[in-house]
Scaffold this active site. Structure first.
Site, PDB file in Angstrom:
ATOM      1  N   GLU A   1      53.787 -16.208  55.363  1.00 46.72           N
ATOM      2  CA  GLU A   1      53.531 -16.476  53.941  1.00 46.72           C
ATOM      3  C   GLU A   1      54.728 -16.106  53.053  1.00 46.72           C
ATOM      4  OE1 GLU A   1      48.665 -16.199  53.867  1.00 46.72           O
ATOM      5  OE2 GLU A   1      49.774 -14.317  53.883  1.00 46.72           O
TER       6      GLU A   1
ATOM      7  N   GLY B   1      40.673 -19.942  53.379  1.00 42.15           N
ATOM      8  CA  GLY B   1      39.672 -20.836  53.946  1.00 42.15           C
ATOM      9  C   GLY B   1      38.889 -21.471  52.796  1.00 42.15           C
TER      10      GLY B   1
ATOM     11  N   MET C   1      41.498 -12.591  52.736  1.00 43.28           N
ATOM     12  CA  MET C   1      41.276 -11.227  53.183  1.00 43.28           C
ATOM     13  C   MET C   1      42.053 -10.170  52.379  1.00 43.28           C
ATOM     14  SD  MET C   1      41.148 -12.082  57.284  1.00 43.28           S
ATOM     15  CE  MET C   1      40.565 -10.470  57.775  1.00 43.28           C
ATOM     16  N   GLU C   2      42.650 -10.563  51.256  1.00 43.58           N
ATOM     17  CA  GLU C   2      43.471  -9.590  50.512  1.00 43.58           C
ATOM     18  C   GLU C   2      43.334  -9.645  48.989  1.00 43.58           C
ATOM     19  OE1 GLU C   2      44.994 -11.903  52.620  1.00 43.58           O
ATOM     20  OE2 GLU C   2      45.008 -10.611  54.381  1.00 43.58           O
TER      21      GLU C   2
ATOM     22  N   ASP D   1      42.117 -23.989  56.278  1.00 44.67           N
ATOM     23  CA  ASP D   1      40.943 -24.273  57.123  1.00 44.67           C
ATOM     24  C   ASP D   1      39.709 -24.303  56.228  1.00 44.67           C
ATOM     25  OD1 ASP D   1      41.652 -21.121  57.390  1.00 44.67           O
ATOM     26  OD2 ASP D   1      39.498 -21.429  57.233  1.00 44.67           O
TER      27      ASP D   1
HETATM   28  N1  ADE Z   1      42.445 -17.000  55.349  1.00 45.19           N
HETATM   29  C1  ADE Z   1      42.611 -18.284  55.707  1.00 45.19           C
HETATM   30  N2  ADE Z   1      41.468 -18.781  56.236  1.00 45.19           N
HETATM   31  C2  ADE Z   1      40.569 -17.762  56.218  1.00 45.19           C
HETATM   32  C3  ADE Z   1      39.228 -17.649  56.630  1.00 45.19           C
HETATM   33  N3  ADE Z   1      38.579 -18.672  57.200  1.00 45.19           N
HETATM   34  N4  ADE Z   1      38.604 -16.465  56.458  1.00 45.19           N
HETATM   35  C4  ADE Z   1      39.261 -15.423  55.900  1.00 45.19           C
HETATM   36  N5  ADE Z   1      40.536 -15.484  55.496  1.00 45.19           N
HETATM   37  C5  ADE Z   1      41.187 -16.642  55.639  1.00 45.19           C
END
Ligand code: ADE
Length: 229
Positions: A13, A79, A173-174, A197
């Site tokens: 990143e 995501g 996640m951050e 995703d």
């Molecule tokens: N970052 C990118 N895709 C993610 C996902 N599916 N869950 C958590 N963090 C992500």
């Protein structure tokens, strides 16, 4: 000179940012490498935190207390939850929430910690500047609530429940950890993510396939934003 912090969670990143901004000094501190760049009358402090909310909080705090950054911009991937969001789409988090905080046993709302906030708002000025930059670039940027937690979401059921609980349009996640640190130190922040995703059963395969290209999309946009700060 203005000092701006730019964070990612993973090496992938921030690599495109280092490629864009050029020469840097490396500073090792608190388990992170910080890259210091002098760029167009600004000092940029760039780092990847490692995955997860605790790592992100360490990096954001170090940027503020040690390097004295005046704002933090996060660049990375997420995501998608909203069906509007497709791989490669660019997203601006207007508010962030920790979807994995649960002290509901004591009557608190999911995501809420007493003396904290349920939702942390991104800086209005940075968000509006980002929207201007996006429209000048002819880019469509989606805006909405982003939910953060120490889980890679890869199931339709979990994704649907986060969508329902927090009206979130994406997961990562951050972001909420950076937001919480910035809120407490009164430092403006904004979080950009490009979709890698759809947080469903295919998420891990899609993440591996699109991490690099989506991270680059986000980094390219952030570099244009930095030009305007
Ligand atoms: N970052 C990118 N895709 C993610 C996902 N599916 N869950 C958590 N963090 C992500």
């Amino acid at each position: 000179m203005k000092t701006i912090g730019i964070m990612g969670a993973m090496n992938e990143e921030i690599t495109p940012l280092l490629e864009i901004f050029g020469n840097f000094d490396r500073i090792e501190l608190g388990g992170n490498t910080f890259y210091k760049v002098e760029y167009s009358e600004k000092i940029l402090i760039i780092a990847y935190s490692k995955i997860g909310k605790v790592h992100a909080a360490i990096t954001a705090t170090t940027m503020i207390l040690h390097f004295g950054v005046e704002c933090i911009i996060f660049s990375g991937v997420a995501g998608g939850i909203s069906s509007d969001l497709k791989v490669g789409d660019l997203l601006l988090a207007t508010r962030l929430v920790q979807h994995d905080v649960d002290i509901t046993a004591f009557g608190h709302a999911k995501g809420f910690i007493p003396e904290g906030q349920l939702f942390y708002d991104s800086d209005v000025g940075l968000c509006s500047l980002a929207c201007d930059v996006a429209s000048e670039m002819g880019l469509s940027i989606k805006k909405g609530i982003v939910a953060s937690g120490d889980q890679f979401i890869a199931s339709k059921e979990v994704k649907d429940s986060i969508a329902h609980e927090f009206k979130a349009i994406a997961v990562e996640m951050e972001g909420a950890a950076v937001a919480c640190v910035c809120y407490n130190f009164k430092v403006p922040f904004c979080i950009f993510r490009s979709i890698s995703d759809s947080a469903d059963g295919e998420a891990s395969v899609s993440f591996d396939k699109f991490l690099e290209s989506s991270a680059k999309t986000s980094a390219q946009f952030v570099s244009k934003l930095v030009d305007r700060i």
